[in-house]
Every structure is written in C-alpha cells, then in structure tokens.
Design a protein around this motif. Structure first.
Motif, PDB file in Angstrom:
ATOM      1  N   ARG A   1       0.827  -1.215   0.000  1.00 61.22           N
ATOM      2  CA  ARG A   1       0.000   0.000   0.000  1.00 61.22           C
ATOM      3  C   ARG A   1       0.856   1.258   0.000  1.00 61.22           C
ATOM      4  O   ARG A   1       0.595   2.202  -0.750  1.00 61.22           O
ATOM      5  CB  ARG A   1      -0.938  -0.006   1.206  1.00 61.22           C
TER       6      ARG A   1
ATOM      7  N   LYS B   1       2.587   1.634  -3.376  1.00 63.68           N
ATOM      8  CA  LYS B   1       1.610   2.074  -4.372  1.00 63.68           C
ATOM      9  C   LYS B   1       1.435   3.589  -4.300  1.00 63.68           C
ATOM     10  O   LYS B   1       1.427   4.279  -5.332  1.00 63.68           O
ATOM     11  CB  LYS B   1       0.275   1.379  -4.147  1.00 63.68           C
ATOM     12  N   THR B   2       1.315   4.121  -3.090  1.00 60.29           N
ATOM     13  CA  THR B   2       1.159   5.568  -2.913  1.00 60.29           C
ATOM     14  C   THR B   2       2.376   6.316  -3.450  1.00 60.29           C
ATOM     15  O   THR B   2       2.244   7.333  -4.131  1.00 60.29           O
ATOM     16  CB  THR B   2       0.942   5.902  -1.426  1.00 60.29           C
TER      17      THR B   2
ATOM     18  N   GLU C   1      -1.723  -5.647  -5.039  1.00 61.83           N
ATOM     19  CA  GLU C   1      -2.215  -4.351  -4.555  1.00 61.83           C
ATOM     20  C   GLU C   1      -2.688  -3.472  -5.708  1.00 61.83           C
ATOM     21  O   GLU C   1      -3.716  -2.804  -5.628  1.00 61.83           O
ATOM     22  CB  GLU C   1      -1.114  -3.635  -3.774  1.00 61.83           C
TER      23      GLU C   1
ATOM     24  N   SER D   1      -6.812  -4.944  -6.120  1.00 61.05           N
ATOM     25  CA  SER D   1      -7.465  -4.251  -4.997  1.00 61.05           C
ATOM     26  C   SER D   1      -8.709  -3.505  -5.471  1.00 61.05           C
ATOM     27  O   SER D   1      -8.907  -3.280  -6.652  1.00 61.05           O
ATOM     28  CB  SER D   1      -6.487  -3.271  -4.354  1.00 61.05           C
TER      29      SER D   1
END
Length: 315
Positions: free
Chosen positions: A271, A274-275, A311, A315
């Motif tokens: 996560r 990914k950001t 992810e 997701s």
C-alpha cells in the motif's frame, strides 16, 4: 492508479550458497511469474566479470526466456553498445524479434558493465568506444530502418522480422536523455542509480525529442528500486541487507553512507509503495515504472513483486 504499467529489471543475481545455474533458473521463474502477474516487460541487465551477477549476454538468455513465456515483452536493460558492432546488435535483436514477434525490446546503454581490465579484454579501449556512441546509435537506428550504407553500399541486418524491436536508451543523466531525443528512441531513466533531478532530465528529453520511424513521440520509463513485504519491519530488514545496501546506498556529505537512498529505493508494504509510485507518476509524468528488487532471497524477491501486483491490479 488506472493505466499505470509495471515492468521488471533483473540483474540475475547469484545469492549466497547458490550457483550461476540456479540464478539463471530463477531468472526464468521470475519472467514466467511476471507474465502471470500482469507485468508489461521483463528486461535483463548485462554485466561482465562480476561473481554475483550471472548474465554477460542478455540476448542469449532472452532466447531461452522467450521460449518459456508467451506474451510478456522481453528485452535488454541494457545491452552495452560501446562494446559491440551495431550490425551484430541489430542482427541479434532482429533474430529475437523474428522468433517472438511483437515482444522484443532493445534497450541500449553506454556503461562498461565491469572493471577496467574486463572491459579492455572485451572490447579494447572503452573510453574510445564510448566516444563513438553517437555514431553507433545512429548506425543501429539506420540498420533497423533498412537505410544503412557502408562505403557507398547498402548493408542490411537479417533476418527481417514482422515487427521491429522497440528501441530504448537507458541512462541516469541529461547526456543519455539528449542521445535518446536526438535519435528518436524511447528513454529509460535509471532513478535507482541516479542522484540527479529526474524531472529536469525527462523535461530535456521531451523538449528535444526528434520523431523517427523507431519512435514517433517521446516515451519514458522510470526505473526505481522496490522492496515490498508483508510488514514495514520486514521490508526494512531486507533493505538493510548487504546485497541491497551495496546497490542503493547513499553517499553522505561526511564521506559516510546510509543503508539506502529513498530517492533510489522504495521500501514498505504494497500500500505504501503504491502511494509512492502514484506520486512519482504525477511528478515525472510517466505511466510505466521498471522495478529492481535486490534482496538476498529468491523467494522474498518474487514475493515482493507478487504483493505489489496484487495491490495494484486486484485491490
């Protein structure tokens, strides 16, 4: 993160207590897994005389990996052009493109890929060969466009594939970006090896780009180190390993080093990474990242790519 593409750059590392053959088998496994996970490309780096890196000849390994995969694009990241004849390079990658149509990338670089003595044994005076880099890039482009002339006579690169290889130039600074723009090639910025301002480098490439039949408009990939794990603590432990630190370490002003530079390496859970990739995508104006994951464990390396793919796309 709709539309973002991820690819893999494999250095084909030989980890402790393993041999070269095992490392090459793991390269095949990584390519096959990347295809199943939805990665766009799998590229292989070229190195010479390095005991812990197992691929001095990407084009040979690509021939094997092409036969073990079906859809994923495969290529060199990079084939070190100063060492080689442009004709031989064009022939090798046209042969690959004939075997695996629409899947072959020719990524070119100008690094030595080994120490001074290895480079001299491979191709003589490396600095003199680097000086010829613009001429060699021009010749590769002409050979792939069937417009190369040698001493007044046309010379062709056989075979002639149904789809030409995509041509990319890899680099870490404005000089390589200028070459890519001048010869109408895609550009891969090696953020994982660079401390320079990537935004400025990519801006100079886009502003100077000259369209060619190889590439009609600017195309950019950013290569970044990534270590993804189930928890932040596990990711940090992997990042502080010796194999990782050697590749991504950061020089400090007092001459010391940090374990890794955050500019070069993203560390964390799927996560958080990914950001970070979303932020870099906006900052650089790119939709494709090529990931280098260098941890001293083949399973955890594979797991890092799996977690991030899950992810991003599940997701």
């Amino acid at each position: 993160m709709k539309g973002l593409k991820l690819s893999i750059l494999d250095l084909v590392p030989v980890f402790e207590n393993r041999n070269d053959t095992y490392a090459l088998e793991q390269a095949v496994l990584l390519a096959r897994t990347a295809e199943l996970l939805g990665y766009t490309r799998y590229w292989i780096a070229e190195h010479h005389g390095m005991p812990h890196l197992a691929c001095p000849s990407p084009e040979v390994l690509l021939g094997h990996i092409g036969a073990r995969t079906e859809r994923i694009r495969i290529g060199s990241g990079a084939l070190l052009l100063p060492h080689y004849s442009p004709l031989k390079v064009a022939e090798s990658f046209r042969l690959l493109a004939s075997l695996y149509p629409g899947r072959i990338d020719l990524g070119l670089g100008r690094a030595p890929g080994g120490n001074a003595h290895v480079s001299m044994a491979l191709s003589g005076n490396f600095l003199e060969n680097v000086r010829k880099m613009p001429d060699k890039l021009r010749e590769v482009a002409e050979l792939l466009q069937d417009s190369y002339i040698y001493e007044g006579e046309p010379v062709g690169a056989r075979p002639s594939p149904p789809v030409q290889p995509e041509v990319w130039l890899l680099g870490t600074n404005k000089k390589s970006a200028e070459y890519a723009a001048e010869f109408g090639m895609g550009y891969v910025f090696g953020q994982f090896m660079s401390d320079v301002d990537g935004e400025e480098v990519l801006r100079s490439y886009r502003e100077s780009f000259v369209p060619s039949t190889l590439c009609s408009k600017p195309k950019v990939i950013v290569t970044i180190g990534v270590i993804c794990a189930e928890t932040e603590d596990e990711a940090m432990q992997l990042a502080n390993s010796s194999a990782t630190a050697t590749l991504f370490q950061k020089e400090l002003t007092d001459g010391k080093t940090e374990a890794y530079s955050e500019r070069k390496l993203l560390v964390g859970t799927s996560r958080s990474i990914k950001t970070s990739l979303e932020q870099m995508s906006e900052m650089y104006g790119v939709d494709e990242f090529m990931l280098v994951t260098m941890v001293p464990d083949y399973y955890k390396r594979l797991r890092s790519y799996e977690l991030l793919a899950q992810e991003l796309w599940n997701s």
